[in-house]
Design an enzyme around this catalytic site. Sequence first.
Site, PDB file in Angstrom:
ATOM      1  N   LYS A   1      47.524  37.717  35.332  1.00  0.00           N
ATOM      2  CA  LYS A   1      46.872  36.556  34.698  1.00  0.00           C
ATOM      3  C   LYS A   1      47.924  35.634  34.081  1.00  0.00           C
ATOM      4  CE  LYS A   1      42.585  37.430  35.577  1.00  0.00           C
ATOM      5  NZ  LYS A   1      41.902  36.600  36.549  1.00  0.00           N
TER       6      LYS A   1
ATOM      7  N   TYR B   1      47.397  44.130  35.539  1.00  0.00           N
ATOM      8  CA  TYR B   1      46.309  43.147  35.628  1.00  0.00           C
ATOM      9  C   TYR B   1      46.589  41.959  34.706  1.00  0.00           C
ATOM     10  CZ  TYR B   1      41.914  40.949  34.269  1.00  0.00           C
ATOM     11  OH  TYR B   1      40.952  40.018  33.943  1.00  0.00           O
TER      12      TYR B   1
ATOM     13  N   SER C   1      42.436  35.599  30.729  1.00  0.00           N
ATOM     14  CA  SER C   1      41.843  36.662  29.920  1.00  0.00           C
ATOM     15  C   SER C   1      42.583  36.815  28.603  1.00  0.00           C
ATOM     16  CB  SER C   1      41.948  37.974  30.701  1.00  0.00           C
ATOM     17  OG  SER C   1      41.651  39.061  29.865  1.00  0.00           O
TER      18      SER C   1
HETATM   19  P1  NAD Z   1      33.779  40.401  39.426  1.00  0.00           P
HETATM   20  O1  NAD Z   1      34.560  41.479  40.072  1.00  0.00           O
HETATM   21  O2  NAD Z   1      32.333  40.610  39.203  1.00  0.00           O
HETATM   22  O3  NAD Z   1      33.973  39.028  40.237  1.00  0.00           O
HETATM   23  C1  NAD Z   1      35.125  38.756  40.981  1.00  0.00           C
HETATM   24  C2  NAD Z   1      34.673  38.388  42.382  1.00  0.00           C
HETATM   25  O4  NAD Z   1      35.818  38.097  43.190  1.00  0.00           O
HETATM   26  C3  NAD Z   1      33.901  39.520  43.085  1.00  0.00           C
HETATM   27  O5  NAD Z   1      32.682  38.997  43.566  1.00  0.00           O
HETATM   28  C4  NAD Z   1      34.822  39.955  44.216  1.00  0.00           C
HETATM   29  O6  NAD Z   1      34.086  40.361  45.361  1.00  0.00           O
HETATM   30  C5  NAD Z   1      35.620  38.691  44.459  1.00  0.00           C
HETATM   31  N1  NAD Z   1      36.949  38.923  45.036  1.00  0.00           N
HETATM   32  C6  NAD Z   1      37.893  39.813  44.643  1.00  0.00           C
HETATM   33  N2  NAD Z   1      38.984  39.711  45.421  1.00  0.00           N
HETATM   34  C7  NAD Z   1      38.730  38.720  46.311  1.00  0.00           C
HETATM   35  C8  NAD Z   1      39.463  38.153  47.386  1.00  0.00           C
HETATM   36  N3  NAD Z   1      40.695  38.587  47.712  1.00  0.00           N
HETATM   37  N4  NAD Z   1      38.886  37.159  48.107  1.00  0.00           N
HETATM   38  C9  NAD Z   1      37.643  36.739  47.807  1.00  0.00           C
HETATM   39  N5  NAD Z   1      36.904  37.232  46.808  1.00  0.00           N
HETATM   40  C10 NAD Z   1      37.441  38.219  46.067  1.00  0.00           C
HETATM   41  O7  NAD Z   1      34.520  40.056  38.055  1.00  0.00           O
HETATM   42  P2  NAD Z   1      34.055  39.119  36.839  1.00  0.00           P
HETATM   43  O8  NAD Z   1      33.852  40.002  35.676  1.00  0.00           O
HETATM   44  O9  NAD Z   1      32.994  38.193  37.259  1.00  0.00           O
HETATM   45  O10 NAD Z   1      35.421  38.339  36.593  1.00  0.00           O
HETATM   46  C11 NAD Z   1      35.675  37.071  37.160  1.00  0.00           C
HETATM   47  C12 NAD Z   1      37.071  36.626  36.769  1.00  0.00           C
HETATM   48  O11 NAD Z   1      37.171  36.597  35.347  1.00  0.00           O
HETATM   49  C13 NAD Z   1      38.176  37.564  37.254  1.00  0.00           C
HETATM   50  O12 NAD Z   1      39.281  36.782  37.637  1.00  0.00           O
HETATM   51  C14 NAD Z   1      38.499  38.386  36.022  1.00  0.00           C
HETATM   52  O13 NAD Z   1      39.838  38.828  36.036  1.00  0.00           O
HETATM   53  C15 NAD Z   1      38.279  37.356  34.912  1.00  0.00           C
HETATM   54  N6  NAD Z   1      37.960  37.975  33.613  1.00  0.00           N
HETATM   55  C16 NAD Z   1      36.913  38.862  33.517  1.00  0.00           C
HETATM   56  C17 NAD Z   1      36.642  39.473  32.294  1.00  0.00           C
HETATM   57  C18 NAD Z   1      35.522  40.474  32.164  1.00  0.00           C
HETATM   58  O14 NAD Z   1      35.515  41.220  31.185  1.00  0.00           O
HETATM   59  N7  NAD Z   1      34.545  40.521  33.061  1.00  0.00           N
HETATM   60  C19 NAD Z   1      37.419  39.162  31.173  1.00  0.00           C
HETATM   61  C20 NAD Z   1      38.462  38.244  31.307  1.00  0.00           C
HETATM   62  C21 NAD Z   1      38.730  37.663  32.541  1.00  0.00           C
END
Ligand code: NAD
Length: 337
Positions: free
Chosen positions: A154, A150, A126
């Site tokens: 990362k 958080y 991120s």
């Molecule tokens: P999201 O919460 O929609 O997706 C994450 C998924 O991981 C969810 O479906 C959740 O159920 C699953 N999960 C969480 N803990 C788990 C575990 N212990 N075992 C199995 N599954 C688990 O989030 P997103 O927005 O799709 O983000 C995806 C990735 O991208 C994350 O790692 C997040 O940190 C990173 N990210 C997101 C953003 C954003 O703004 N959305 C920005 C930068 C980075």
Amino acid sequence: MPGTILVTGGAGYIGSHTCVRLLERGFEVVVADDLSNSSAAAVDAIARLTGCQPSFEQVDLTDIEALGGVFERHAIEAVIHFAGLKAVGESVAEPLRYYRTNLLSTFNLLDLMARHEVFDLVFSSSATVYGDPEQLPIPEGAATGPTNPYGRTKLMIEDICRDVAAADPRWRISLLRYFNPVGAHPSGDLGEDPRGVPNNLVPFVMQVAVGRRDQLRVFGADWDTPDGSGVRDYIHVLDLAEGHLAALEHIDAGCDVFNLGTGVGASVFDVIKTTENVSGKAVSYEVVDRRPGDIATSLADPSKAIRDLEWRADRSLEVMLADAWRWQSRHPNGFDS
Ligand code: NAD
Ligand code: UDP
């Protein structure tokens, strides 16, 4: 190139859109997700939109036995690792849960990958690793300094991946630093479905436009930006999804890092105005104090990904918000409606 890809967190927002693109490109997809922040309905939507059924494994990645079963049952060739906890405020309140979940999930995954001789990994990092940036736009070589647990998970995972790749030349790891993913699949049947009150701007604005919430709070109009509100580099979730395919296709020995953003900034007021234009709805707001930990501007220098991954994010803010609005207006209560 197509083969079988394990997508951890594949039922989530970014993961589900990436699964759509992978299946459309001919990959077999295995989703591993504990559904702690998502719905099985997302997996059904992926299948409907692509006509291909991903395998679905409901597992918690912190449970190495359960995750090991996934590697036993499927001939995984590469992994895209999205699973994890991602709410900044929650990470400040519950740091141990964040460190435990995000780090332990990754340890288990890396262990099992090595044991099964799967060495290709794309990881969701991120832009938050840059903290308050010293230069804009931000290149990958900029100083890092996340300001919350958080973001620190990362950066720690990035460092772990670098060390793992340095220790064994078979690893090929791509760390992708996302800027601000927004938007939805243009069908309006797959999108972001946050639980509870959204933390992020675009889901909140959409819920105001659709009448689920009364008013947006704009966190400060006194920032050092052209209109005083915060500026971010919003990127369409499908551009981001396509960035993962490009990263897989161009994956190289070692561990490399890429910004995925557009390089174009939009302010909170730009997002409000554009949402009003694409939805035809008024977005009521009030300006309140700055949110603790916020920064004025975050903007990617995406030139490394453009050059090395031959990928570029080109969907405009208008397209991002029109697609987000289609999803929100067709599914006012997310996957439950
Ligand atoms: P999201 O919460 O929609 O997706 C994450 C998924 O991981 C969810 O479906 C959740 O159920 C699953 N999960 C969480 N803990 C788990 C575990 N212990 N075992 C199995 N599954 C688990 O989030 P997103 O927005 O799709 O983000 C995806 C990735 O991208 C994350 O790692 C997040 O940190 C990173 N990210 C997101 C953003 C954003 O703004 N959305 C920005 C930068 C980075
Ligand atoms: N923001 C806002 N009201 C909200 C949520 C966010 O004014 O309810 C602002 C926030 O201050 C920032 C921008 O919108 O300037 C993007 O915030 P978001 O939380 O979506 O992303 P991040 O701050 O993590 O980049």
